[in-house]
Each structure stands twice: as C-alpha cells, then as structure tokens.
Design a protein around this motif. Structure first.
Motif, PDB file in Angstrom:
ATOM      1  N   LEU A 150      51.272 -26.819   6.514  1.00 57.38           N
ATOM      2  CA  LEU A 150      50.937 -26.369   7.860  1.00 57.38           C
ATOM      3  C   LEU A 150      49.439 -26.521   8.122  1.00 57.38           C
ATOM      4  CD1 LEU A 150      52.008 -25.134  10.510  1.00 57.38           C
ATOM      5  CD2 LEU A 150      51.442 -22.898   9.598  1.00 57.38           C
ATOM      6  N   ALA A 151      48.629 -26.213   7.085  1.00 56.88           N
ATOM      7  CA  ALA A 151      47.178 -26.364   7.255  1.00 56.88           C
ATOM      8  C   ALA A 151      46.827 -27.813   7.548  1.00 56.88           C
ATOM      9  CB  ALA A 151      46.457 -25.863   6.003  1.00 56.88           C
ATOM     10  N   GLY A 152      47.499 -28.744   6.848  1.00 61.50           N
ATOM     11  CA  GLY A 152      47.261 -30.167   7.094  1.00 61.50           C
ATOM     12  C   GLY A 152      47.542 -30.532   8.540  1.00 61.50           C
ATOM     13  N   LEU A 153      48.639 -29.974   9.065  1.00 60.64           N
ATOM     14  CA  LEU A 153      48.991 -30.265  10.456  1.00 60.64           C
ATOM     15  C   LEU A 153      48.000 -29.624  11.415  1.00 60.64           C
ATOM     16  CD1 LEU A 153      52.848 -29.694  10.232  1.00 60.64           C
ATOM     17  CD2 LEU A 153      51.720 -31.861  10.705  1.00 60.64           C
ATOM     18  N   ARG A 154      47.639 -28.354  11.116  1.00 60.92           N
ATOM     19  CA  ARG A 154      46.794 -27.638  12.075  1.00 60.92           C
ATOM     20  C   ARG A 154      45.372 -28.172  12.122  1.00 60.92           C
ATOM     21  NH1 ARG A 154      47.934 -21.207  12.068  1.00 60.92           N
ATOM     22  NH2 ARG A 154      46.946 -21.295  14.103  1.00 60.92           N
ATOM     23  N   GLU A 155      44.916 -28.790  11.029  1.00 70.70           N
ATOM     24  CA  GLU A 155      43.570 -29.373  11.070  1.00 70.70           C
ATOM     25  C   GLU A 155      43.507 -30.481  12.117  1.00 70.70           C
ATOM     26  OE1 GLU A 155      42.185 -30.471   7.152  1.00 70.70           O
ATOM     27  OE2 GLU A 155      41.033 -28.592   7.089  1.00 70.70           O
ATOM     28  N   ARG A 156      44.650 -31.164  12.330  1.00 73.85           N
ATOM     29  CA  ARG A 156      44.694 -32.231  13.338  1.00 73.85           C
ATOM     30  C   ARG A 156      44.571 -31.691  14.758  1.00 73.85           C
ATOM     31  NH1 ARG A 156      46.628 -37.232  11.673  1.00 73.85           N
ATOM     32  NH2 ARG A 156      46.161 -37.416   9.466  1.00 73.85           N
ATOM     33  N   PHE A 157      44.949 -30.416  14.934  1.00 69.57           N
ATOM     34  CA  PHE A 157      44.932 -29.865  16.290  1.00 69.57           C
ATOM     35  C   PHE A 157      43.527 -29.876  16.892  1.00 69.57           C
ATOM     36  CE2 PHE A 157      48.828 -26.993  15.432  1.00 69.57           C
ATOM     37  CZ  PHE A 157      49.626 -28.112  15.460  1.00 69.57           C
ATOM     38  N   GLU A 158      42.521 -29.815  16.006  1.00 62.39           N
ATOM     39  CA  GLU A 158      41.145 -29.742  16.507  1.00 62.39           C
ATOM     40  C   GLU A 158      40.795 -30.955  17.349  1.00 62.39           C
ATOM     41  OE1 GLU A 158      38.243 -28.378  13.880  1.00 62.39           O
ATOM     42  OE2 GLU A 158      39.461 -26.551  13.648  1.00 62.39           O
ATOM     43  N   ILE A 159      41.427 -32.100  17.023  1.00 58.48           N
ATOM     44  CA  ILE A 159      41.091 -33.304  17.786  1.00 58.48           C
ATOM     45  C   ILE A 159      42.181 -33.664  18.787  1.00 58.48           C
ATOM     46  CG2 ILE A 159      39.458 -34.383  16.191  1.00 58.48           C
ATOM     47  CD1 ILE A 159      41.922 -35.914  15.057  1.00 58.48           C
ATOM     48  N   SER A 160      43.203 -32.768  18.942  1.00 55.57           N
ATOM     49  CA  SER A 160      44.229 -33.123  19.918  1.00 55.57           C
ATOM     50  C   SER A 160      44.104 -32.235  21.160  1.00 55.57           C
ATOM     51  CB  SER A 160      45.625 -33.021  19.312  1.00 55.57           C
ATOM     52  OG  SER A 160      45.684 -31.990  18.380  1.00 55.57           O
ATOM     53  N   ASP A 161      44.735 -32.689  22.221  1.00 56.93           N
ATOM     54  CA  ASP A 161      44.594 -32.041  23.524  1.00 56.93           C
ATOM     55  C   ASP A 161      45.774 -31.102  23.743  1.00 56.93           C
ATOM     56  OD1 ASP A 161      43.691 -31.428  25.988  1.00 56.93           O
ATOM     57  OD2 ASP A 161      44.569 -33.185  26.966  1.00 56.93           O
ATOM     58  N   ILE A 162      45.596 -29.832  23.368  1.00 58.17           N
ATOM     59  CA  ILE A 162      46.690 -28.863  23.473  1.00 58.17           C
ATOM     60  C   ILE A 162      46.499 -28.030  24.728  1.00 58.17           C
ATOM     61  CG2 ILE A 162      47.692 -26.817  22.381  1.00 58.17           C
ATOM     62  CD1 ILE A 162      46.684 -28.151  19.708  1.00 58.17           C
ATOM     63  N   PRO A 163      47.571 -27.802  25.498  1.00 51.91           N
ATOM     64  CA  PRO A 163      47.438 -26.958  26.700  1.00 51.91           C
ATOM     65  C   PRO A 163      46.795 -25.622  26.333  1.00 51.91           C
ATOM     66  CG  PRO A 163      49.674 -27.822  26.502  1.00 51.91           C
ATOM     67  CD  PRO A 163      48.942 -28.248  25.291  1.00 51.91           C
ATOM     68  N   ARG A 164      45.890 -25.116  27.151  1.00 48.04           N
ATOM     69  CA  ARG A 164      45.097 -23.950  26.802  1.00 48.04           C
ATOM     70  C   ARG A 164      45.906 -22.719  26.403  1.00 48.04           C
ATOM     71  NH1 ARG A 164      40.865 -20.578  27.888  1.00 48.04           N
ATOM     72  NH2 ARG A 164      41.825 -19.695  29.738  1.00 48.04           N
ATOM     73  N   PRO A 165      46.976 -22.356  27.148  1.00 52.56           N
ATOM     74  CA  PRO A 165      47.705 -21.134  26.763  1.00 52.56           C
ATOM     75  C   PRO A 165      48.358 -21.239  25.389  1.00 52.56           C
ATOM     76  CG  PRO A 165      48.362 -21.902  28.950  1.00 52.56           C
ATOM     77  CD  PRO A 165      47.521 -22.972  28.357  1.00 52.56           C
ATOM     78  N   LEU A 166      48.635 -22.459  24.934  1.00 52.82           N
ATOM     79  CA  LEU A 166      49.336 -22.603  23.664  1.00 52.82           C
ATOM     80  C   LEU A 166      48.389 -22.652  22.470  1.00 52.82           C
ATOM     81  CD1 LEU A 166      52.257 -25.074  24.407  1.00 52.82           C
ATOM     82  CD2 LEU A 166      52.403 -22.664  23.843  1.00 52.82           C
ATOM     83  N   GLN A 167      47.088 -22.742  22.721  1.00 51.05           N
ATOM     84  CA  GLN A 167      46.150 -22.873  21.614  1.00 51.05           C
ATOM     85  C   GLN A 167      46.200 -21.669  20.682  1.00 51.05           C
ATOM     86  OE1 GLN A 167      42.326 -23.803  23.277  1.00 51.05           O
ATOM     87  NE2 GLN A 167      42.982 -25.845  23.878  1.00 51.05           N
ATOM     88  N   GLY A 168      45.869 -21.898  19.413  1.00 51.26           N
ATOM     89  CA  GLY A 168      45.845 -20.801  18.449  1.00 51.26           C
ATOM     90  C   GLY A 168      47.209 -20.555  17.818  1.00 51.26           C
ATOM     91  N   THR A 169      47.580 -19.266  17.760  1.00 50.83           N
ATOM     92  CA  THR A 169      48.812 -18.896  17.052  1.00 50.83           C
ATOM     93  C   THR A 169      50.055 -19.499  17.685  1.00 50.83           C
ATOM     94  OG1 THR A 169      47.688 -16.805  16.739  1.00 50.83           O
ATOM     95  CG2 THR A 169      49.929 -16.943  15.949  1.00 50.83           C
TER      96      THR A 169
ATOM     97  N   CYS B 182      60.727 -20.037  19.592  1.00 48.48           N
ATOM     98  CA  CYS B 182      60.893 -19.051  20.665  1.00 48.48           C
ATOM     99  C   CYS B 182      59.675 -18.120  20.743  1.00 48.48           C
ATOM    100  CB  CYS B 182      62.140 -18.241  20.377  1.00 48.48           C
ATOM    101  SG  CYS B 182      62.978 -17.663  21.824  1.00 48.48           S
ATOM    102  N   LEU B 183      59.251 -17.587  19.584  1.00 49.08           N
ATOM    103  CA  LEU B 183      58.100 -16.676  19.566  1.00 49.08           C
ATOM    104  C   LEU B 183      56.838 -17.412  19.994  1.00 49.08           C
ATOM    105  CD1 LEU B 183      57.018 -13.867  18.961  1.00 49.08           C
ATOM    106  CD2 LEU B 183      56.710 -14.544  16.592  1.00 49.08           C
ATOM    107  N   GLY B 184      56.683 -18.670  19.545  1.00 45.48           N
ATOM    108  CA  GLY B 184      55.505 -19.465  19.923  1.00 45.48           C
ATOM    109  C   GLY B 184      55.419 -19.633  21.420  1.00 45.48           C
ATOM    110  N   LEU B 185      56.562 -19.961  22.049  1.00 45.35           N
ATOM    111  CA  LEU B 185      56.560 -20.169  23.495  1.00 45.35           C
ATOM    112  C   LEU B 185      56.286 -18.859  24.239  1.00 45.35           C
ATOM    113  CD1 LEU B 185      59.467 -22.743  23.864  1.00 45.35           C
ATOM    114  CD2 LEU B 185      57.001 -23.151  23.863  1.00 45.35           C
ATOM    115  N   ILE B 186      56.841 -17.741  23.726  1.00 48.37           N
ATOM    116  CA  ILE B 186      56.570 -16.453  24.386  1.00 48.37           C
ATOM    117  C   ILE B 186      55.071 -16.135  24.317  1.00 48.37           C
ATOM    118  CG2 ILE B 186      56.929 -13.958  24.291  1.00 48.37           C
ATOM    119  CD1 ILE B 186      59.786 -14.426  23.618  1.00 48.37           C
ATOM    120  N   LEU B 187      54.449 -16.391  23.160  1.00 51.67           N
ATOM    121  CA  LEU B 187      53.000 -16.158  23.041  1.00 51.67           C
ATOM    122  C   LEU B 187      52.258 -16.979  24.087  1.00 51.67           C
ATOM    123  CD1 LEU B 187      52.117 -16.053  19.233  1.00 51.67           C
ATOM    124  CD2 LEU B 187      52.323 -14.188  20.838  1.00 51.67           C
TER     125      LEU B 187
END
Lengths: 196, 195, 188
Positions: A150-169, B182-187
């Motif tokens: 998961l850490a390997g995948l999440r390190e890539r997020f830093e350079i990808s364009d993720i919608p703001r509300p979904l960022q982080g957890t 599901c939890l991710g989308l709710i967050l």
C-alpha cells in the motif's frame, strides 16, 4: 501439507488486514511513506510473534487451569502492553540502531488490534503450539506485505491528480479496497491446495 | 450549560467518529455487514466509552501521570469484559456474529483517545457528555454504513427485503473490498459536505 | 520514593476494584452463559436426536459424574415421563475432535439417533458427517450393533472420500454406547 495451507491462507487468502479487518489504523496511518511502512511492518512482525507466544502460554498454563478464561481480554492486553514496554527498554539498552528505526512505532503497537486479534484467534481456533507459531508469523508477514504494498501505491499519489475531497485517508481506503479485491483472487489457490 | 451541549454534540457531526475523527477503523470495516451488527457494535462501544470516560474523569486527580496509560487500559478492559459477559448471556447471536471484535473494543483508539485527550482533563459531567456524544456518533456511523452495505449487498435492511424484486445484489459489498471502498467514498462525501 | 509508592497503591487499588467488579459480573452471568452456549451449540443436535419430546430439553438437563468426570445429560420427556436421554462424546476425525450427541431410548435398547455439535472437518468432504443422509444410518439401531464403517466390518455406510471422518463419528458413538448403562443408572 496442512502447514503449507495454513501459511498461504494466513498470508494471502485470509490476509489479516485485507480479509480479516485487523490492524487497519496503522495500515492506513503508516502507509504514506515507504520508510515508515517498512519500520512499522518489521516492528509488528517482532512484537506480534512474541506476544502470541506469551499469551498462548498464559492461556494454556494459567487461565485455563485457574478457570479464569473470562478474564482473557484484560489479561492479554496487559501482557501486550507490558511486553511492548519491555521490548522498548531492551532495544534501547542493547541494540540502539534497531531502537532508532523501530522505537517510534512500538508505543503504537499496543493499540494495534492485529496483535491482540491474532492472540485471541490463536486461542479461539484451538491452535497447537506449532500451529500458533506458524499462524502468528504468517499473519505478521501478511500484515507487513500488505502495508508495504500500500505504501508503494500511496507514494505514487503525490504525483497524481486526485480530486480534493478524496485526498488522504479516503483514497487510501479505496486503494486498500482494490487491493483486497486483488487478494480475493487467491481464494482459488487455497481451494486448489485443499483439493490436492 | 452551553459548553456541555457542545461537548455532547461535537461527536455527532463536527468530530463524528470514524468519518471525521478517523479512528477505530477495524470494527467499522469488520462488523458493518448489516445494519443490526453496526448498531450492536456501536451500542457496546458507547457503553464502554461512556463508563470509562466517567471513571477516568473522576479519578483524574488521583492517578499518577506515569501510570495513567496502564490505569486507563485496566479500566477500559474491565468494562469490555463486562460487555462481553453480558452480551454472551443475553444477546448470544449478536455476540457470535461480532466475534473477536467485542474483545477488540479494548484497543479501539477512539476510547483510549477520548480518555487521554478529554476525560483526563475535564470534569465528570463534561466527560460523560463527550463519551455519550462520541459513542452515539460512532453508533450512527456504523449503522449507516451497515445499512448501506446491507441494502446494496443483500437487498434488505435489518433483515427485511427493501429493494424491488428483480434487484440483483452486489455481493461484493458485504465482502472486505466493499467495506474499504464504501468507507473511502463516505469519507470523500464527508469532506465535500464539510467544505 | 513517595511517587513510586503512590503509583503502586493507585494501580493496585484500581486492579483490585476491577477484579472484584468482574468477579461479581461473572457470578451474575455465569449460569445464563452456560445455558446460552448449550442452547446454541448443542441445542440443535440435542433437539434432533430427542425429536418428539415435549419438555424444554436444555432446562431439564442433568449433570452427573461418570468416572469422576462431569457429564451433562439431556432428558427427553413425553407426557411428563422420560422416554430417552442423550449426551455428548467426542473422538478424533480428520481435522480434529468431532463432538457427537448420541440419543438412547429408555423403552427399547436402541439409539434414537445422533447429531454433530462441533467439528473441524474439511468443508464439502468430512463436513458431510453433519448431513442427515449420514446420521440416519444410526437412527433406531439396536445398541448391540457394530458401530463401525462397513469397510471395518460394521453396519455404517461411510461417506465416500471421508472415511476418517466417518470413523471418528463411529468411535464417538461407541464411546457413548460403552458408558450408556452407567449414565442410565445415574439419571434414575
């Protein structure tokens, strides 16, 4: 053969994080960077195996003969909390380099439900001493593998364009869900092994 | 009075666990296969949270700083064992379905977190309000998540079919991957609502 | 020094109070929990082997001592007179111990049937010992029957591909038959 099934089942098919839902807080909390993920993974492997051995012995040789099984939860958590403190002191005194890399993760492990969870599962599933050792080691390795992936995948997020509300957890959870889906595929391996 | 109400209501929306205060994820993901399970888990956690907050707040001037965490763990674990025994005696089916996640309430970070961050510094009545609010918030979250997964995954709610007859359930929703997504989308949705 | 003393006193007091509280709760819930476990784990098998009884099988259980070991015996009653009794024995199967409830008729020298309570057999193979098609083989058989699989010279049809599990159940039933007389005398 049974041993092999137990190992594969605990690491891949019934991975403690992705299928058994244990240890999710550190799984999402320490998977933002690869270094932290490796440190946490190693610390969990170390403590989880040690804690499983001690709690198993306490259960079989103290709680069952004394008819105090109903106190299992409280005894196990105290054993784990004490153990974590001792490991911390021991590493600090004897292996300072290891302490420096693992030390900050140790306090977090007391409240990692993977440790208490595996300890309780060992008892509930009636594992023998050998089965307990193998199950605990495989579960801990399964935790470390999932965390590092998961850490390997999440390190890539830093350079990808993720919608703001979904960022982080939020995106971390969705990614973990997709990983869980991938691990779901290992069910076939398990069935094939059992059919042998 | 106003602050007491604030202590209570912050757990219901502003800091609702685990959607805003991202703690206690394991039970959230594990037991929300159905709304009933979510409700049961929430109720058990609320009881432990409320009682441990009250006891810890009343002992806050007595417990020495160095052994506070050990004391908190003993107090929390005691209430967890009580819940375990009572549930086994009176709601056996639910006890079996929630499985190891009942003893695991003891390592739920929400409870230890509230003890350390709130109950150890505030008066009993405020700590009780905080515990009850956080507990109810947790219960609401779990029930909502459970209801959502149960409806989509099996087509029923609290065991009663609610979808049209030709509805094809997404069995994936009641499995582990569905829980995470599901939890991710709710967050994500909570983040949109919060902005 | 004073600090350490205070820490010790406080921690000991907290532990003592918690211990007392838990012992109290345990005392209050113990019987109820035992009943729930019996009802949910053994209940289905017991009501299967004592089918036709009119009493509350779990409530009317008796605990007797056989060879110094405690044994729970379930008694089935029709029109308030006992007609059959059942108890659990276990024997090793393929994956671990198999728990079997065996029912004995008080009127005839026959089994009333068997039911499986707990097992760890392979799903789809050994686990089929829980199916009716297998357990029916024991129903209404005289106590003098050879409770062994046919391959071992007995009267029971083994499940194909699960001989070890079938043997385990047979062994448990033979263990039950062996002590059934003592149990029968014990509940009189």
């Amino acid at each position: 053969m049974d041993i092999l099934i137990l190992i594969i089942s605990a690491i891949l098919v019934k991975n403690i994080v992705l299928a058994e839902y244990l240890g999710n807080c550190p799984f999402l909390g320490t998977s933002k960077k690869m270094d932290t993920a490796i440190g946490m993974g190693m610390a969990v492997i170390f403590v989880l195996i040690l804690a499983s051995i001690i709690t198993w012995v306490v259960q079989i040789y103290a709680l069952v003969p004394l008819d105090l099984v109903y106190l299992q939860t409280i005894v196990f958590i105290l054993v784990i909390a004490t153990l974590v403190q001792l490991v911390e002191l021991f590493l600090k005194k004897t292996v300072p380099p290891l302490y420096q890399s693992l030390g900050i993760f140790l306090p977090l492990i007391t409240t990692n439900c993977a440790v208490l969870g595996v300890a309780i599962l060992n008892i509930r599933r009636g594992h023998s001493f050998i089965e307990m050792l193998i199950f605990s080691a495989s579960s801990a390795i399964g935790f470390a593998i999932a965390l590092i992936l998961l850490a390997g995948l999440r390190e890539r997020f830093e350079i990808s364009d993720i919608p703001r509300p979904l960022q982080g957890t939020a995106i971390g959870l969705v990614t973990a869900g997709l990983m869980a889906l991938a691990f779901f595929g290992f069910q076939g391996v398990d069935n094939a092994l059992k059919a042998l | 009075m106003a602050t007491l109400a604030k202590d209570f209501t912050k757990g219901l929306w502003k800091e609702i666990p685990p959607f805003r205060l991202v703690l206690g994820l394991c039970p959230t993901l594990a037991v929300t296969k159905s709304a009933m399970n979510g409700l049961g888990m929430g109720a058990a956690a609320t009881f432990v949270l409320l009682m441990s907050n009250i006891i810890i707040a009343s002992l806050r001037n007595v417990i020495p700083k160095k052994v506070r965490l050990a004391s908190y763990i003993v107090i929390i674990a005691t209430f967890v064992v009580i819940v375990e025994n009572v549930m086994q005696a009176y709601t056996y089916g639910l006890y079996e379905r929630l499985g190891i996640f009942i003893p695991l309430i003891v390592v739920n970070c929400i409870i230890l977190g509230r003890a350390e961050a709130f109950a150890s510094k505030n008066a009993v009545i405020h700590s009780a309000a905080d515990g009850l609010g956080m507990g109810l918030g947790f219960t609401i979250s779990l029930t909502v998540l459970g209801a959502l997964r149960e409806i989509l995954g099996t087509g029923s709610l609290f065991g009663i079919p609610v979808m049209w007859s030709s509805f094809e359930p997404f069995t994936f929703m009641v499995e582990a991957p569905g829980a995470f997504i599901c939890l991710g989308l709710i967050l994500g949705i909570m983040n949109v609502l919060g902005d | 020094m004073k600090d350490i003393f205070k820490m010790l006193v406080v921690l000991t007091l907290i532990c003592a109070v918690c211990g007392l509280l838990l012992a109290f709760v345990r005392e209050q819930t113990k019987d109820k929990i035992e009943e729930q476990v019996l009802l949910n784990v053994k209940g289905p098998a017991v009501s299967k082997v004592l089918q036709g009884s009119e009493n509350d099988l779990i409530k009317d259980r008796r605990t007797i001592k056989i060879d110094g070991k405690e044994m729970v015996v379930f008694i089935g009653k029709k029109e308030n007179t006992p007609w059959a009794f059942a108890f659990e024995t276990s024997a090793g199967g393929f994956g671990g111990d198999i728990g079997v409830i065996t029912g004995f008729s008080l009127e005839k020298n026959e089994l009333t049937g068997i039911g499986i309570t707990t097992h760890k057999e392979t799903p789809g193979l050994g686990s089929r010992v829980t199916e009716d098609s297998f357990s029916m083989g024991f129903k209404d058989k005289p106590l003098t029957s050879e409770f062994k699989v046919k391959a071992d010279g007995g009267v029971i049809d083994a499940i194909s591909g699960a001989t070890i599990s079938s043997r385990g159940v047979c062994t448990a039933v033979r263990n039950a038959v062996a002590v059934s007389k003592e149990v029968k005398n014990g509940i009189k």
